[in-house]
Write a protein that holds these residues in place. Structure first.
Motif, PDB file in Angstrom:
ATOM      1  N   GLY A 100       0.790  -1.220   0.000  1.00  0.00           N
ATOM      2  CA  GLY A 100       0.000   0.000   0.000  1.00  0.00           C
ATOM      3  C   GLY A 100       0.821   1.269   0.000  1.00  0.00           C
ATOM      4  O   GLY A 100       0.282   2.360  -0.194  1.00  0.00           O
ATOM      5  N   PHE A 101       2.139   1.144   0.206  1.00  0.00           N
ATOM      6  CA  PHE A 101       3.023   2.310   0.169  1.00  0.00           C
ATOM      7  C   PHE A 101       3.609   2.551  -1.221  1.00  0.00           C
ATOM      8  O   PHE A 101       4.393   3.490  -1.399  1.00  0.00           O
ATOM      9  CB  PHE A 101       4.183   2.135   1.162  1.00  0.00           C
ATOM     10  CG  PHE A 101       3.773   2.079   2.608  1.00  0.00           C
ATOM     11  CD1 PHE A 101       2.450   2.252   3.002  1.00  0.00           C
ATOM     12  CD2 PHE A 101       4.717   1.842   3.594  1.00  0.00           C
ATOM     13  CE1 PHE A 101       2.076   2.195   4.324  1.00  0.00           C
ATOM     14  CE2 PHE A 101       4.355   1.788   4.942  1.00  0.00           C
ATOM     15  CZ  PHE A 101       3.024   1.960   5.301  1.00  0.00           C
ATOM     16  N   VAL A 102       3.278   1.703  -2.183  1.00  0.00           N
ATOM     17  CA  VAL A 102       3.868   1.810  -3.523  1.00  0.00           C
ATOM     18  C   VAL A 102       3.308   2.999  -4.301  1.00  0.00           C
ATOM     19  O   VAL A 102       3.969   3.536  -5.194  1.00  0.00           O
ATOM     20  CB  VAL A 102       3.639   0.500  -4.315  1.00  0.00           C
ATOM     21  CG1 VAL A 102       4.141   0.622  -5.748  1.00  0.00           C
ATOM     22  CG2 VAL A 102       4.340  -0.662  -3.626  1.00  0.00           C
ATOM     23  N   PHE A 103       2.116   3.451  -3.962  1.00  0.00           N
ATOM     24  CA  PHE A 103       1.409   4.428  -4.794  1.00  0.00           C
ATOM     25  C   PHE A 103       2.205   5.713  -5.069  1.00  0.00           C
ATOM     26  O   PHE A 103       2.168   6.219  -6.189  1.00  0.00           O
ATOM     27  CB  PHE A 103       0.049   4.750  -4.181  1.00  0.00           C
ATOM     28  CG  PHE A 103      -0.857   3.560  -4.103  1.00  0.00           C
ATOM     29  CD1 PHE A 103      -1.286   2.919  -5.255  1.00  0.00           C
ATOM     30  CD2 PHE A 103      -1.270   3.064  -2.881  1.00  0.00           C
ATOM     31  CE1 PHE A 103      -2.120   1.803  -5.193  1.00  0.00           C
ATOM     32  CE2 PHE A 103      -2.096   1.947  -2.803  1.00  0.00           C
ATOM     33  CZ  PHE A 103      -2.519   1.315  -3.967  1.00  0.00           C
ATOM     34  N   PRO A 104       2.953   6.271  -4.111  1.00  0.00           N
ATOM     35  CA  PRO A 104       3.743   7.467  -4.447  1.00  0.00           C
ATOM     36  C   PRO A 104       4.787   7.218  -5.534  1.00  0.00           C
ATOM     37  O   PRO A 104       5.232   8.168  -6.190  1.00  0.00           O
ATOM     38  CB  PRO A 104       4.412   7.832  -3.112  1.00  0.00           C
ATOM     39  CG  PRO A 104       3.518   7.255  -2.072  1.00  0.00           C
ATOM     40  CD  PRO A 104       3.013   5.977  -2.666  1.00  0.00           C
ATOM     41  N   ALA A 105       5.174   5.962  -5.730  1.00  0.00           N
ATOM     42  CA  ALA A 105       6.193   5.636  -6.735  1.00  0.00           C
ATOM     43  C   ALA A 105       5.591   5.212  -8.071  1.00  0.00           C
ATOM     44  O   ALA A 105       6.333   4.865  -8.990  1.00  0.00           O
ATOM     45  CB  ALA A 105       7.094   4.519  -6.207  1.00  0.00           C
ATOM     46  N   MET A 106       4.269   5.269  -8.194  1.00  0.00           N
ATOM     47  CA  MET A 106       3.621   4.745  -9.393  1.00  0.00           C
ATOM     48  C   MET A 106       4.074   5.441 -10.671  1.00  0.00           C
ATOM     49  O   MET A 106       4.183   4.809 -11.733  1.00  0.00           O
ATOM     50  CB  MET A 106       2.104   4.844  -9.265  1.00  0.00           C
ATOM     51  CG  MET A 106       1.491   3.734  -8.434  1.00  0.00           C
ATOM     52  SD  MET A 106       1.698   2.084  -9.148  1.00  0.00           S
ATOM     53  CE  MET A 106       0.573   2.172 -10.541  1.00  0.00           C
ATOM     54  N   GLU A 107       4.338   6.746 -10.608  1.00  0.00           N
ATOM     55  CA  GLU A 107       4.781   7.423 -11.827  1.00  0.00           C
ATOM     56  C   GLU A 107       6.090   6.830 -12.335  1.00  0.00           C
ATOM     57  O   GLU A 107       6.258   6.605 -13.534  1.00  0.00           O
ATOM     58  CB  GLU A 107       4.961   8.921 -11.581  1.00  0.00           C
ATOM     59  CG  GLU A 107       5.441   9.656 -12.835  1.00  0.00           C
ATOM     60  CD  GLU A 107       5.646  11.132 -12.618  1.00  0.00           C
ATOM     61  OE1 GLU A 107       6.070  11.799 -13.573  1.00  0.00           O
ATOM     62  OE2 GLU A 107       5.395  11.621 -11.508  1.00  0.00           O
TER      63      GLU A 107
END
Length: 327
Positions: A85-92
């Motif tokens: 769930g912490f991956v989202f900031p790195a999605m770009e």
């Protein structure tokens, strides 16, 4: 041959690859001095030093960007996100750069990076610590998605992921980190990143699952066997790319398909498996396929977590329904 937990097998694979290839770099939050939130990287910093085992700030976007940069310049970074769930900031960085590196440069550059993350519920964790969003990454062209369900497969699949010349999302089912054990030989043998594994033979139903749900699926198969219903249990292991050939071959025997996954139902990997079966193997089916999945809700807090989590009984009921009236 040592008997290891899934967590220990991940650690063993990291040690093996860092010994074998000096270009393998490990980075993430607290992975050095503390050995990671679940201790998957214990002992790495002491052995390989702070230039190859890098404690990063609490900044997932930074982890994603630095990992892509390292991979594009000849290193083989293995980045750890503390929870899926912490991956989202790195999605770009993952979707716009890691996944497109080979295509954007017409093969001049690749992105041999592994992004590890514990995932799934069942440990009474707070918000953003229990997601199962593997479908988001499977929908992204250029990224492979690997989910081990046993120590032996965790070891072999992680070796293969690190050696891959393209990015791999490596999701580890934390609910079974320490509860599932098996013998693992540190032989350096990688497993293919494009096949399913038949864990149990059966004649009546093909059950496809992955991750921690393998445990409940095998338990349900044992219980149903006492009732005369034999399930063939298949661990997808790599959900992108999917090994549909193994699933079709099983359906030639059983004629019935049941997919089990913890992730929410809508647009999940199970929907993809059912769609491909409908397109290419409808003639093999004796009954409409079924899914047992998580709910289309956010994972609840720990008091209501069991209502979301798939139980052995849920699988048993679905299998019985699949058999009744379609014999």
């Amino acid at each position: 041959m040592a008997e290891l937990t899934l967590l220990e097998a991940v650690n063993l694979a990291l040690h093996h690859e860092m010994d074998r290839d000096p270009n393998v770099i490990v980075l993430g939050e607290d992975i050095g001095d503390n050995g990671g939130v679940f201790r998957a990287t214990v002992g790495l910093k002491e052995k390989y030093g702070c230039k190859r085992v890098i404690d990063t700030p609490l900044a997932e976007a930074l982890i994603g960007g630095v990992t892509v940069g390292m991979a594009s310049q000849g290193l083989r970074p293995v980045a750890e996100f503390q929870f899926q769930g912490f991956v989202f900031p790195a999605m770009e960085h993952l979707a716009c750069h890691a996944a497109r590196m080979r295509n954007r440069t017409r093969g001049r550059l690749t992105c041999p990076a592994v992004f590890r993350a514990p995932f799934g519920g069942g440990i009474h964790a707070p918000e953003h610590h229990s997601e199962s969003v593997e479908a988001l990454f499977a929908h992204t062209p250029g990224i492979s998605v690997v989910i081990p369900s046993s120590p032996k497969r965790a070891y072999g699949l992680l070796l293969a992921a690190i050696r891959s010349n393209d990015p791999v999302m490596f999701f580890e089912p934390k609910r079974i980190y320490r509860t599932v054990k098996s013998e693992v030989e540190d032989n350096g043998e990688a497993l293919p990143l494009n096949i399913c594994y038949a864990l149990r033979k059966g004649r009546d139903i093909t059950l496809v699952t992955w991750g921690a749900c393998v445990v409940e699926s095998l338990q349900a198969a044992t219980e149903l066997s006492r009732l005369g219903i034999e399930l063939e249990v298949i661990d997808a292991a790599t959900v992108k790319p999917l090994d549909m050939a193994t699933i079709y071959k099983s359906l030639e025997k059983t004629g019935r398909l049941l997919v089990v996954h913890e992730a929410s139902q809508t647009c999940g990997i199970g929907a993809e498996i059912l769609a491909r079966t409908a397109e290419h193997a409808m003639c093999l089916l004796k009954a409409p396929p079924k899914r047992v999945t998580g709910m289309d809700t956010v994972m609840p807090y720990y008091r209501n977590e069991d209502y979301f989590m798939i139980q052995e009984e849920d699988i048993t009921i679905a299998a019985k329904e699949l058999m009744e009236g379609w014999k």
